[in-house]
Design a protein around this motif. Structure first.
Motif, PDB file in Angstrom:
ATOM      1  N   ARG A  68       0.831  -1.217   0.000  1.00  0.00           N
ATOM      2  CA  ARG A  68       0.000   0.000   0.000  1.00  0.00           C
ATOM      3  C   ARG A  68       0.859   1.258   0.000  1.00  0.00           C
ATOM      4  N   ALA A  69       2.075   1.158   0.496  1.00  0.00           N
ATOM      5  CA  ALA A  69       2.980   2.307   0.494  1.00  0.00           C
ATOM      6  C   ALA A  69       3.481   2.674  -0.903  1.00  0.00           C
ATOM      7  N   ARG A  70       3.152   1.869  -1.900  1.00  0.00           N
ATOM      8  CA  ARG A  70       3.584   2.159  -3.274  1.00  0.00           C
ATOM      9  C   ARG A  70       2.876   3.400  -3.839  1.00  0.00           C
ATOM     10  N   TRP A  71       1.738   3.770  -3.274  1.00  0.00           N
ATOM     11  CA  TRP A  71       1.047   4.980  -3.739  1.00  0.00           C
ATOM     12  C   TRP A  71       0.398   5.666  -2.551  1.00  0.00           C
ATOM     13  N   ASP A  72       0.107   6.951  -2.726  1.00  0.00           N
ATOM     14  CA  ASP A  72      -0.548   7.710  -1.664  1.00  0.00           C
ATOM     15  C   ASP A  72      -2.058   7.621  -1.858  1.00  0.00           C
ATOM     16  N   GLU A  73      -2.680   8.650  -2.375  1.00  0.00           N
ATOM     17  CA  GLU A  73      -4.103   8.590  -2.650  1.00  0.00           C
ATOM     18  C   GLU A  73      -4.370   7.860  -3.962  1.00  0.00           C
ATOM     19  N   PHE A  74      -5.576   7.384  -4.134  1.00  0.00           N
ATOM     20  CA  PHE A  74      -5.983   6.880  -5.439  1.00  0.00           C
ATOM     21  C   PHE A  74      -6.126   8.065  -6.385  1.00  0.00           C
ATOM     22  N   PRO A  75      -5.429   8.046  -7.505  1.00  0.00           N
ATOM     23  CA  PRO A  75      -5.527   9.172  -8.434  1.00  0.00           C
ATOM     24  C   PRO A  75      -6.842   9.139  -9.189  1.00  0.00           C
ATOM     25  N   ARG A  76      -7.175  10.257  -9.787  1.00  0.00           N
ATOM     26  CA  ARG A  76      -8.405  10.351 -10.595  1.00  0.00           C
ATOM     27  C   ARG A  76      -8.153   9.695 -11.950  1.00  0.00           C
ATOM     28  N   LEU A  77      -8.223   8.382 -11.958  1.00  0.00           N
ATOM     29  CA  LEU A  77      -8.031   7.600 -13.172  1.00  0.00           C
ATOM     30  C   LEU A  77      -9.280   6.766 -13.440  1.00  0.00           C
ATOM     31  N   ILE A  78      -9.505   6.427 -14.691  1.00  0.00           N
ATOM     32  CA  ILE A  78     -10.635   5.582 -15.044  1.00  0.00           C
ATOM     33  C   ILE A  78     -10.476   4.189 -14.448  1.00  0.00           C
ATOM     34  N   SER A  79      -9.272   3.637 -14.546  1.00  0.00           N
ATOM     35  CA  SER A  79      -9.040   2.240 -14.176  1.00  0.00           C
ATOM     36  C   SER A  79      -8.154   2.157 -12.932  1.00  0.00           C
ATOM     37  N   ASP A  80      -8.766   2.254 -11.760  1.00  0.00           N
ATOM     38  CA  ASP A  80      -8.007   2.194 -10.513  1.00  0.00           C
ATOM     39  C   ASP A  80      -7.379   0.826 -10.316  1.00  0.00           C
ATOM     40  N   ASP A  81      -8.090  -0.250 -10.705  1.00  0.00           N
ATOM     41  CA  ASP A  81      -7.547  -1.587 -10.473  1.00  0.00           C
ATOM     42  C   ASP A  81      -6.331  -1.862 -11.358  1.00  0.00           C
ATOM     43  N   THR A  82      -6.354  -1.392 -12.607  1.00  0.00           N
ATOM     44  CA  THR A  82      -5.193  -1.564 -13.482  1.00  0.00           C
ATOM     45  C   THR A  82      -4.006  -0.767 -12.965  1.00  0.00           C
ATOM     46  N   PHE A  83      -4.250   0.449 -12.519  1.00  0.00           N
ATOM     47  CA  PHE A  83      -3.182   1.285 -11.976  1.00  0.00           C
ATOM     48  C   PHE A  83      -2.478   0.584 -10.822  1.00  0.00           C
ATOM     49  N   VAL A  84      -3.238   0.062  -9.880  1.00  0.00           N
ATOM     50  CA  VAL A  84      -2.627  -0.584  -8.712  1.00  0.00           C
ATOM     51  C   VAL A  84      -1.897  -1.856  -9.128  1.00  0.00           C
ATOM     52  N   ARG A  85      -2.526  -2.667  -9.956  1.00  0.00           N
ATOM     53  CA  ARG A  85      -1.878  -3.927 -10.362  1.00  0.00           C
ATOM     54  C   ARG A  85      -0.524  -3.668 -11.010  1.00  0.00           C
ATOM     55  N   LEU A  86      -0.433  -2.627 -11.838  1.00  0.00           N
ATOM     56  CA  LEU A  86       0.811  -2.354 -12.559  1.00  0.00           C
ATOM     57  C   LEU A  86       1.876  -1.697 -11.682  1.00  0.00           C
ATOM     58  N   LEU A  87       1.528  -1.351 -10.455  1.00  0.00           N
ATOM     59  CA  LEU A  87       2.547  -0.885  -9.514  1.00  0.00           C
ATOM     60  C   LEU A  87       3.399  -2.036  -8.988  1.00  0.00           C
ATOM     61  N   PHE A  88       2.973  -3.265  -9.305  1.00  0.00           N
ATOM     62  CA  PHE A  88       3.660  -4.460  -8.805  1.00  0.00           C
ATOM     63  C   PHE A  88       4.193  -5.275  -9.972  1.00  0.00           C
TER      64      PHE A  88
END
Length: 304
Positions: A192-212
């Protein structure tokens, strides 16, 4: 662990950054917080919670945080009726009845209200199968950053067209890849420390998955049921939004694309899929052509 009663929060800054360490809070903590953003989900939130609460909370404690995001239906009322069920199973329980924040704002509000060092982000129309929660807690234990999900199954569709599309779509490389995470994904504290707030993006799940990186993503045993939208126009609308979400991440976060690592769909493989399921292939192609005929308008679209 104390069972938290439903409460209302009307004033909230949904885009204040979440803390890097979810445990740095002056309140009781749980091992796992399940955050469920919900906008007018009266037809789905009850079964979602019933499946989640079918098993006792993990021994170290867990909580559910439902973020009712600008609801004008009975979502809040139906959610609150599950407080006793949650308490009986040892789950903490919160309901945040908030003005319309959009999904990123709702996720951020849920993060601030949550206390768990592990976070599970769950769509309100998903039904979790047995053993998934325990598997996620095991997979996310330890200090190394980890992302985890389970095997998605498409819920039985009412329309024949959606059944044909879903049958073919489930064979595509992304849907077959380990822990694709749509509708359900979880991270541990260092993840969870990989990002702060959830950004205003269409695809929140894709954004998080690609952080890993692929080696940091784990698919646990068990499955969850995820519904697909019904009918041709709805499939086109949602597919257009999904494509726009991927394009947005490509544009704003090009460095993340290297973490996708899904197998390429070769021409030979596509021909083989088409021969095995010509009706599904024709349906998929028809939706794809309709998507290309009109660009996305940038508006939020429900994923089912």
């Amino acid at each position: 662990m104390m069972c938290l009663q439903p409460r209302r929060r009307d004033a909230v800054d949904p885009f204040r950054p979440a803390p890097h360490n979810p445990l740095d809070r002056n309140k009781e903590t749980a091992v796992l917080s399940v955050i469920i953003p919900a906008h007018n989900e009266e037809g789905w939130i009850g079964p979602c919670l019933d499946h989640l609460l079918q098993e006792p909370a993990p021994d170290a404690g867990a909580e559910v945080v439902v973020v009712a995001n600008g609801c004008t239906d009975r979502t809040v009322e139906l959610t609150q009726t599950r407080a006793g069920q949650a308490e009986a199973q040892g789950w903490g329980f919160q309901v945040l009845d908030l003005p319309g924040l959009g999904k990123p704002g709702a996720l951020n509000a849920g993060d601030r209200a949550a206390s768990g060092d592990m976070r599970l982000y769950l769509d309100a129309d998903v039904r979790i199968g047995p053993g998934v929660i325990a598997g996620l807690v095991r997979a996310l234990s330890g200090s190394q950053p980890r992302y985890a999900s389970a095997r998605p199954r498409i819920a039985a569709a009412r329309s024949g067209l959606t059944r044909h599309y879903a049958r073919f779509w489930q064979q595509l490389p992304f849907a077959q890849s380990p822990a694709p995470g749509f509708g359900l994904f979880a991270v541990n504290a260092t993840g969870r420390a990989r990002w702060d707030e959830f950004p205003r993006l269409i695809s929140d799940d894709t954004f998080v998955r690609l952080l890993f990186r692929p080696g940091e993503r784990i698919e646990v045993k068990g499955s969850y049921e995820w519904p697909m939208v019904e009918g041709f126009s709805a499939l086109v609308r949602v597919r257009r939004r999904q494509d726009a979400g991927v394009a947005e991440i490509n544009r704003l976060h090009p460095d993340l694309i290297a973490n996708e690592a899904k197998p390429r769909l070769t021409k030979g493989a596509l021909i083989g899929m088409a021969l095995r399921d010509p009706v599904g292939f024709a349906t998929y192609v028809a939706v794809s052509l309709a998507v290309r005929a009109k660009p996305a308008d940038g508006q939020w679209t429900r994923g089912r």
